[in-house]
Design an enzyme around this catalytic site. Sequence first.
Site, short mmCIF file in Angstrom:
data_model
loop_
_atom_site.label_atom_id
_atom_site.label_comp_id
_atom_site.label_asym_id
_atom_site.label_seq_id
_atom_site.Cartn_x
_atom_site.Cartn_y
_atom_site.Cartn_z
N GLU A 9 8.22 15.23 16.80
CA GLU A 9 8.65 15.27 15.39
C GLU A 9 7.77 16.26 14.63
O GLU A 9 6.55 16.09 14.57
CB GLU A 9 8.52 13.87 14.79
CG GLU A 9 9.04 13.80 13.37
CD GLU A 9 8.80 12.43 12.74
OE1 GLU A 9 7.67 11.92 12.81
OE2 GLU A 9 9.75 11.89 12.15
N GLU A 43 9.36 0.97 10.99
CA GLU A 43 10.33 2.08 10.83
C GLU A 43 9.55 3.36 11.09
O GLU A 43 8.72 3.76 10.27
CB GLU A 43 10.88 2.11 9.40
CG GLU A 43 11.60 0.86 8.98
CD GLU A 43 12.98 0.74 9.59
OE1 GLU A 43 13.48 1.74 10.13
OE2 GLU A 43 13.54 -0.36 9.54
N GLY A 64 6.32 4.73 8.75
CA GLY A 64 5.42 5.88 8.91
C GLY A 64 5.54 6.45 10.30
O GLY A 64 6.56 6.26 10.98
N GLY A 65 4.50 7.13 10.75
CA GLY A 65 4.55 7.81 12.04
C GLY A 65 4.47 6.83 13.21
O GLY A 65 3.91 5.74 13.09
N CYS A 71 12.82 11.09 7.96
CA CYS A 71 12.66 10.52 9.31
C CYS A 71 13.90 10.72 10.15
O CYS A 71 13.83 10.93 11.35
CB CYS A 71 12.31 9.04 9.21
SG CYS A 71 13.46 8.13 8.18
N LYS A 115 0.84 -1.20 0.00
CA LYS A 115 0.00 0.00 0.00
C LYS A 115 0.87 1.24 0.00
O LYS A 115 1.58 1.50 0.97
CB LYS A 115 -0.92 0.05 1.23
CG LYS A 115 -1.95 1.17 1.10
CD LYS A 115 -2.68 1.45 2.40
CE LYS A 115 -2.20 2.68 3.08
NZ LYS A 115 -2.21 3.92 2.31
P1 NAD Z 1 1.58 7.91 8.47
O1 NAD Z 1 1.86 7.06 9.67
O2 NAD Z 1 0.48 8.89 8.56
O3 NAD Z 1 1.22 7.00 7.22
C1 NAD Z 1 2.10 6.00 6.73
C2 NAD Z 1 1.30 4.95 5.99
O4 NAD Z 1 0.45 4.29 6.92
C3 NAD Z 1 0.40 5.50 4.89
O5 NAD Z 1 0.41 4.64 3.79
C4 NAD Z 1 -0.96 5.52 5.58
O6 NAD Z 1 -2.03 5.42 4.67
C5 NAD Z 1 -0.88 4.27 6.43
N1 NAD Z 1 -1.80 4.24 7.57
C6 NAD Z 1 -2.34 5.28 8.23
N2 NAD Z 1 -3.18 4.85 9.20
C7 NAD Z 1 -3.14 3.50 9.15
C8 NAD Z 1 -3.80 2.48 9.90
N3 NAD Z 1 -4.66 2.76 10.87
N4 NAD Z 1 -3.53 1.18 9.59
C9 NAD Z 1 -2.66 0.88 8.62
N5 NAD Z 1 -2.03 1.80 7.86
C10 NAD Z 1 -2.26 3.10 8.13
O7 NAD Z 1 2.95 8.59 8.10
P2 NAD Z 1 3.21 9.67 6.96
O8 NAD Z 1 2.66 10.97 7.42
O9 NAD Z 1 2.79 9.12 5.64
O10 NAD Z 1 4.82 9.71 6.96
C11 NAD Z 1 5.57 10.47 7.84
C12 NAD Z 1 6.11 9.63 8.98
O11 NAD Z 1 6.87 8.53 8.46
C13 NAD Z 1 7.07 10.39 9.86
O12 NAD Z 1 6.76 10.14 11.22
C14 NAD Z 1 8.43 9.81 9.52
O13 NAD Z 1 9.38 9.91 10.55
C15 NAD Z 1 8.08 8.41 9.21
N6 NAD Z 1 9.14 7.77 8.40
C16 NAD Z 1 10.00 6.91 9.00
C17 NAD Z 1 11.03 6.32 8.26
C18 NAD Z 1 12.02 5.36 8.91
O14 NAD Z 1 12.76 4.71 8.17
N7 NAD Z 1 12.09 5.25 10.23
C19 NAD Z 1 11.17 6.63 6.91
C20 NAD Z 1 10.28 7.52 6.33
C21 NAD Z 1 9.26 8.09 7.09
#
Ligand code: NAD
Length: 490
Positions: A384, A249, A227-228, A283, A174
Amino acid sequence: MVNLKMFIDGEWKDAENQETRPVINPANGEVISYAPEGTTADTRKAIYAARRAFEEGVWSGISAQERASYLLKIADKIDEYADELTELETMDNGKPLREAGFDVGDAAACFRYYAGLITKPDGQTYHVADPMQAMVVREPIGVCGLIVPWNYPLLMSVWKIAPALAAGNTIVFKPSEVTPVTPKKLFEIFEEVGLPKGVANMVMGAGAIVGNEIASHPEVDMISFTGGTKTGKHIMKTAADTMKKVSLELGGKSPNIIFADADFETAVDYALFGIFAGSGQVCSAGSRILVEESIYEKFVDRFVERANQIKVGPGDDPATEMGPLVSKEHLEKVLSYIELGRQEGATVACGGNRIVKNNLKNGYFVEPTVFVDVNQEMKIVQEEIFGPVVVIQKFKDEAEAIKLANGTVYGLAGGVFTNNGAKGLRVIKKLRAGITWVNSYHPTYNEAPWGGYKQSGIGRSLGTFGLEEFQEIKQININLQVEPIGWFSN
Ligand code: NAD
């Protein structure tokens, strides 16, 4: 207008209810495409296709060499379409062309790395008592659910897809609902190189619908999420019901420690790169700069002087050094943190505003922003922000630098600048973080593990560790003397 469809069981699909969502160019607010808004039913079809393909062995059952040859073809295709992928990435995410170009090159290299790795020796054998022979083999986990964010739409996808496929898994992927454009192109490449039907499936749509179904469905064996941290916690809880393997991650608030004996201009230069590359939407961004007090004023002056000179503009302008934020929603989040910083009593040393001049007025641009006069308890120091916003703190000695550096819930990355080699390594070893640099910031390699301590995640991407995330470990014990054990007398 870019044509977006989902890829399920080898076919391009709209959402079953025909719903779509607009995909926006963050440099000007214009719609570049409409993405299918996948449903629970769409997601289940993808999961069943991946399950069937896994059970039939069309991917896990072929040799590692054969899988590697597919991965190498994918890498070659990424190179062939590099210009197109670069332009699409800039259009969808907003990042400057030179950043997008790096990502595309890295994506091809990542497929090549895992194509090489999967054909190398692995497993273990053990010297146990005769007549037994014990050994370990690594096997694919099964159906892997892969969920990624919007900040590196192509590269974050590849960091998961390449090792997952190399290991012999089938996938349900996804992309972020904000940035599905280059992932779609990647799946076109999968089709072009002839990946067997059902091996790689892509469902677009909302996290709460598509992502949630992937995390909760019993036919998904593993979930790998980037993601977050808040979303990561939610996914971990959801996945617990079916005891999926979970790899996370997550976010960061990474410290960049500058000692007075560092090469001054190098430290300033990397500190700028550490926070403002990717408009701070990285990130591992060095979003907390900690500076030894004897050079603090000089450092802030020079840092602000250079931050003010960064050329902010649309990513497709070759002169641009920093692009927009990814979306209106994210722009509002970053601006609200800047406002919060002011309310908390921090001083804006430069920036602090949305840029609305001339051709930037419809895009989501924010000035490079520096906060000083901060303390460790402030939310702008602890949380963050994920934008071009940095706090600069002061420390008096090594012990205080380490205490401040480790003083958040995160533990993703960190850097140290000093010309004292022993001190550099001493401080790095005290950092509770998974990715670190001495006299540098940001470079990372497909060969080396990527991931965080504390609330920055669980597990590692990339390198041999990144492959192992997508493998089960099986112990095999073979009796070399086939006769009854005689444990019971009758
Ligand atoms: P996000 O957590 O909002 O979304 C990430 C993904 O998760 C998206 O595809 C979203 O649709 C999906 N998602 C959201 N709610 C969900 C749920 N309830 N169940 C399953 N999937 C769900 O993050 P974002 O705003 O897209 O990205 C930014 C974040 O990503 C920042 O916190 C950043 O630090 C982190 N990030 C971490 C790394 C790493 O390697 N540690 C790398 C890149 C980004």
